[in-house]
Design a protein around this motif. Structure first.
Motif, PDB file in Angstrom:
ATOM      1  N   ILE A   1       3.731   5.512  -5.635  1.00  9.53           N
ATOM      2  CA  ILE A   1       3.445   5.821  -7.235  1.00  9.53           C
ATOM      3  C   ILE A   1       2.372   6.706  -7.576  1.00  9.53           C
ATOM      4  O   ILE A   1       2.652   7.655  -8.309  1.00  9.53           O
ATOM      5  CB  ILE A   1       3.173   4.239  -7.754  1.00  9.53           C
ATOM      6  N   GLU A   2       1.406   6.776  -6.704  1.00  9.85           N
ATOM      7  CA  GLU A   2       0.057   7.460  -7.016  1.00  9.85           C
ATOM      8  C   GLU A   2       0.885   8.983  -6.875  1.00  9.85           C
ATOM      9  O   GLU A   2       0.494   9.805  -7.743  1.00  9.85           O
ATOM     10  CB  GLU A   2      -0.949   7.143  -6.115  1.00  9.85           C
ATOM     11  N   THR A   3       1.381   9.247  -5.715  1.00  7.15           N
ATOM     12  CA  THR A   3       1.855  10.513  -5.405  1.00  7.15           C
ATOM     13  C   THR A   3       2.753  11.041  -6.526  1.00  7.15           C
ATOM     14  O   THR A   3       2.829  12.261  -6.766  1.00  7.15           O
ATOM     15  CB  THR A   3       2.334  10.595  -4.052  1.00  7.15           C
ATOM     16  N   ALA A   4       3.549  10.266  -6.939  1.00  6.49           N
ATOM     17  CA  ALA A   4       4.633  10.787  -7.965  1.00  6.49           C
ATOM     18  C   ALA A   4       4.004  11.054  -9.176  1.00  6.49           C
ATOM     19  O   ALA A   4       4.620  11.804 -10.009  1.00  6.49           O
ATOM     20  CB  ALA A   4       5.576   9.317  -8.240  1.00  6.49           C
ATOM     21  N   HIS A   5       2.992  10.726  -9.429  1.00  8.02           N
ATOM     22  CA  HIS A   5       2.151  11.368 -10.733  1.00  8.02           C
ATOM     23  C   HIS A   5       1.059  12.155 -10.650  1.00  8.02           C
ATOM     24  O   HIS A   5       0.567  12.769 -11.356  1.00  8.02           O
ATOM     25  CB  HIS A   5       1.308  10.020 -11.261  1.00  8.02           C
TER      26      HIS A   5
ATOM     27  N   ARG B   1      -7.203  13.878  -7.122  1.00  4.54           N
ATOM     28  CA  ARG B   1      -6.843  12.774  -8.038  1.00  4.54           C
ATOM     29  C   ARG B   1      -5.496  12.982  -8.861  1.00  4.54           C
ATOM     30  O   ARG B   1      -4.571  11.979  -8.951  1.00  4.54           O
ATOM     31  CB  ARG B   1      -8.059  12.357  -8.814  1.00  4.54           C
ATOM     32  N   ARG B   2      -5.465  14.368  -9.200  1.00  5.74           N
ATOM     33  CA  ARG B   2      -4.323  14.739 -10.158  1.00  5.74           C
ATOM     34  C   ARG B   2      -3.460  15.501  -9.678  1.00  5.74           C
ATOM     35  O   ARG B   2      -2.254  15.776  -9.993  1.00  5.74           O
ATOM     36  CB  ARG B   2      -4.949  15.520 -11.361  1.00  5.74           C
ATOM     37  N   THR B   3      -3.525  16.240  -8.372  1.00  9.34           N
ATOM     38  CA  THR B   3      -2.782  16.999  -7.925  1.00  9.34           C
ATOM     39  C   THR B   3      -2.330  16.686  -6.269  1.00  9.34           C
ATOM     40  O   THR B   3      -3.279  16.087  -5.477  1.00  9.34           O
ATOM     41  CB  THR B   3      -3.078  18.460  -7.884  1.00  9.34           C
ATOM     42  N   ARG B   4      -1.563  17.434  -5.580  1.00 10.86           N
ATOM     43  CA  ARG B   4      -1.238  17.292  -4.087  1.00 10.86           C
ATOM     44  C   ARG B   4      -0.910  18.481  -3.637  1.00 10.86           C
ATOM     45  O   ARG B   4       0.051  19.240  -4.282  1.00 10.86           O
ATOM     46  CB  ARG B   4      -0.180  16.107  -3.692  1.00 10.86           C
ATOM     47  N   LEU B   5      -1.245  18.866  -2.504  1.00  9.09           N
ATOM     48  CA  LEU B   5      -0.927  20.176  -1.999  1.00  9.09           C
ATOM     49  C   LEU B   5       0.437  20.237  -1.442  1.00  9.09           C
ATOM     50  O   LEU B   5       0.469  19.521  -0.517  1.00  9.09           O
ATOM     51  CB  LEU B   5      -1.814  20.905  -0.944  1.00  9.09           C
ATOM     52  N   ASP B   6       1.436  20.956  -1.711  1.00  9.17           N
ATOM     53  CA  ASP B   6       2.744  20.755  -1.446  1.00  9.17           C
ATOM     54  C   ASP B   6       3.119  21.748  -0.251  1.00  9.17           C
ATOM     55  O   ASP B   6       3.987  21.424   0.531  1.00  9.17           O
ATOM     56  CB  ASP B   6       3.723  21.075  -2.659  1.00  9.17           C
ATOM     57  N   GLY B   7       2.486  22.985  -0.179  1.00 10.09           N
ATOM     58  CA  GLY B   7       2.810  23.862   0.698  1.00 10.09           C
ATOM     59  C   GLY B   7       2.237  25.153   0.472  1.00 10.09           C
ATOM     60  O   GLY B   7       1.687  25.507  -0.358  1.00 10.09           O
ATOM     61  N   VAL B   8       2.289  26.011   1.416  1.00  4.29           N
ATOM     62  CA  VAL B   8       2.064  27.521   1.522  1.00  4.29           C
ATOM     63  C   VAL B   8       3.113  28.255   1.626  1.00  4.29           C
ATOM     64  O   VAL B   8       3.990  28.175   2.405  1.00  4.29           O
ATOM     65  CB  VAL B   8       0.998  27.692   2.219  1.00  4.29           C
ATOM     66  N   LEU B   9       3.592  29.278   0.649  1.00  3.55           N
ATOM     67  CA  LEU B   9       4.679  30.074   0.421  1.00  3.55           C
ATOM     68  C   LEU B   9       4.026  31.304   0.693  1.00  3.55           C
ATOM     69  O   LEU B   9       3.332  31.982   0.069  1.00  3.55           O
ATOM     70  CB  LEU B   9       5.607  30.202  -0.691  1.00  3.55           C
ATOM     71  N   THR B  10       4.710  31.961   1.884  1.00  6.71           N
ATOM     72  CA  THR B  10       4.135  33.382   2.228  1.00  6.71           C
ATOM     73  C   THR B  10       5.292  34.381   2.109  1.00  6.71           C
ATOM     74  O   THR B  10       6.255  34.429   2.705  1.00  6.71           O
ATOM     75  CB  THR B  10       3.485  33.547   3.639  1.00  6.71           C
TER      76      THR B  10
ATOM     77  N   LEU C   1       0.881  -1.066  -0.130  1.00  2.00           N
ATOM     78  CA  LEU C   1      -0.019   0.021  -0.136  1.00  2.00           C
ATOM     79  C   LEU C   1       0.841   1.362   0.165  1.00  2.00           C
ATOM     80  O   LEU C   1       0.539   2.346  -0.435  1.00  2.00           O
ATOM     81  CB  LEU C   1      -1.046  -0.050   1.223  1.00  2.00           C
ATOM     82  N   GLU C   2       1.999   1.246   0.860  1.00  2.00           N
ATOM     83  CA  GLU C   2       2.883   2.289   0.842  1.00  2.00           C
ATOM     84  C   GLU C   2       3.599   2.682  -0.581  1.00  2.00           C
ATOM     85  O   GLU C   2       3.833   3.587  -1.048  1.00  2.00           O
ATOM     86  CB  GLU C   2       3.894   2.244   1.744  1.00  2.00           C
ATOM     87  N   GLU C   3       3.951   1.428  -1.128  1.00  2.00           N
ATOM     88  CA  GLU C   3       4.364   1.502  -2.641  1.00  2.00           C
ATOM     89  C   GLU C   3       3.485   2.206  -3.750  1.00  2.00           C
ATOM     90  O   GLU C   3       3.832   3.108  -4.483  1.00  2.00           O
ATOM     91  CB  GLU C   3       5.064   0.364  -3.110  1.00  2.00           C
ATOM     92  N   GLU C   4       2.018   1.699  -3.554  1.00  2.00           N
ATOM     93  CA  GLU C   4       1.173   2.228  -4.424  1.00  2.00           C
ATOM     94  C   GLU C   4       0.740   3.749  -3.961  1.00  2.00           C
ATOM     95  O   GLU C   4       0.655   4.698  -5.189  1.00  2.00           O
ATOM     96  CB  GLU C   4      -0.266   1.511  -4.035  1.00  2.00           C
TER      97      GLU C   4
END
Length: 332
Positions: free
Chosen positions: A151-155, A293-302, A145-148
Motif C-alpha cells: 500500500i505504501e509503495t502504491a502511493h 517517503r514520497r517516491t521510489r527509485l524504479d530504475g536507471v535507463l541508459t 507488513l507485506e500488505e502495508e
C-alpha cells in the motif's frame, strides 16, 4: 546478596507450589478459545496473572511492576534476566503464550506476537499448541507488513533516472515523451548542461503549455517539465507538491476517495548530464527522508550511442577518474 536472598525465598515457595493448577487453568483457557469465547479466556488469564503476582510476591523482586497487566511481556523478560527459579519463569511464560493465543483469536496479531515472542524467549519447552499459535502469528504479521508495504509503495511516485553519454539521444527521447498523447502523467526534470534542450516549442507557447512557476511547466498532454539549475531535491519536491495539488483538485471535482487513489504521477523522469555518474542521483532517493517517503527509485535507463560507445568507454582518463560511460551502463 539481597538478590540471592530473594531467589532462595522464591525457590522455596516455588518448589512447594504444584503445577497441576496451572495445567487446569491452561486447559480451561484453551477450551474457551475452542468454543469461540476469547474474552472469557482472557478473563481467566487475568485471574491467573493476579494469582501469580500474589503467590510469587512479585513486588519483592525489584522489578518495575507498573505495567504488569498492560505489558506483561516486559515483566517476563526481566523475570528471566533476574535469574528467577525456572518454575516461576516457565509458569509465567505459559501465561504469556496463552495470552498471545487469545490476542491472535481476537485478530490482534501485533499484541499476540509481543507476548508469544517473550514467552518463547523465556522458556523453550512450550507444547505444540503454543508453537502453532506462535507460527500462525508470525505468518499473519509478515503478511500484514507485506500488505502495508504494498500500500505504501502504491502511493509512491516511481522515479526513473535517464542517463547516457553526450549526444546519445536522451533529450530526443524526452521530447518525444513530452509531445506524445500517451495518457500518462509524467514529470520530466531536465538539466541545463546538454547541447540540446527540451524543445522550446513545447514550453514556450501558450498553445501547448501553462507556466505555473519559474521553472515548472504543465504541458497539454498532462506532463510536467522542470529545468534543474541546482537543487534536485527542491525540484522533485516542487513537482510532487504541484502534482498532488492537481490530483486533489481532480478527485474533489470527481467526488473520488483520496484513500484509494494511486500516486499523483505515473512517473518522474530525471535526465542527468551526459558526463554525470548516476550514482549520486540514485543515492538521493534513498538518503533523503522526504523523497524516500514520497517516491521510489524504479530504475536507471541508459541511452547508448551505438556508433561511438566503445570509443567513449575506452577513451583515456586520468588516474582515479570515473568512467562515466561504464557507470551509466552499469547502473542500468
Amino acid at each position: 546478596s539481597s538478590k540471592r536472598g530473594v531467589r532462595l525465598l522464591l525457590s522455596n515457595k516455588l518448589i512447594m507450589a504444584s503445577a497441576d493448577d496451572w495445567e487446569i487453568k491452561q486447559h480451561e483457557i484453551r477450551a474457551l478459545l475452542a468454543n469461540g469465547t476469547p474474552i472469557d479466556a482472557m478473563k481467566v488469564i487475568m485471574q491467573e496473572m493476579r494469582s501469580f503476582s500474589s503467590r510469587f510476591e512479585v513486588h519483592t523482586l525489584n522489578i518495575d511492576t507498573s505495567s504488569f497487566y498492560s505489558n506483561p511481556a516486559a515483566f517476563g523478560k526481566e523475570l528471566k534476566a533476574l535469574g528467577t527459579h525456572d518454575v516461576a519463569v516457565a509458569r509465567f511464560a505459559g501465561i504469556l503464550a496463552e495470552r498471545g493465543a487469545v490476542f491472535l483469536a481476537l485478530a490482534q496479531p501485533p499484541r499476540a506476537l509481543q507476548d508469544l515472542e517473550a514467552a518463547f524467549e523465556m522458556y523453550a519447552g512450550h507444547d505444540d499448541v503454543a508453537r502453532h499459535a506462535f507460527e500462525t502469528t508470525r505468518t499473519q504479521m509478515a503478511a500484514a507488513l507485506e500488505e502495508e508495504r504494498k500500500i505504501e509503495t502504491a502511493h509512491k511516485v516511481p522515479v526513473t533516472v535517464l542517463t547516457g553519454f553526450l549526444g546519445a539521444g536522451k533529450t530526443t527521447l524526452l521530447n518525444y515523451i513530452l509531445r506524445a498523447q500517451h495518457g500518462k502523467r509524467y514529470a520530466v526534470i531536465e538539466n541545463e548542461v546538454g547541447q540540446i534542450g527540451i524543445d522550446n516549442q513545447l514550453i514556450g507557447t501558450d498553445a501547448t503549455a501553462t507556466r505555473t512557476e519559474e521553472t515548472l511547466v504543465l504541458l497539454d498532454n498532462g506532463c510536467l517539465c522542470c529545468t534543474v539549475r541546482s537543487d534536485l531535491i527542491a525540484a522533485v519536491t516542487q513537482i510532487l507538491d504541484k502534482a498532488e495539488a492537481m490530483a486533489a483538485n481532480r478527485l474533489a471535482a470527481e467526488g473520488g476517495d483520496s484513500t484509494s487513489a494511486g500516486p499523483p504521477l505515473d512517473a518522474i523522469l530525471i535526465e542527468t548530464t551526459g558526463l554525470a555518474d548516476p550514482g549520486p542521483v540514485c543515492k538521493t532517493f534513498y538518503a533523503e527522508e522526504q523523497l524516500r517517503r514520497r517516491t521510489r527509485l524504479d530504475g536507471v535507463l541508459t541511452v547508448v550511442d551505438a556508433k561511438h560507445f566503445l570509443m567513449q568507454l575506452k577513451r583515456p582518463r586520468s588516474d582515479g577518474a570515473v568512467n562515466e560511460s561504464a557507470q551509466q551502463v552499469g547502473f542500468a
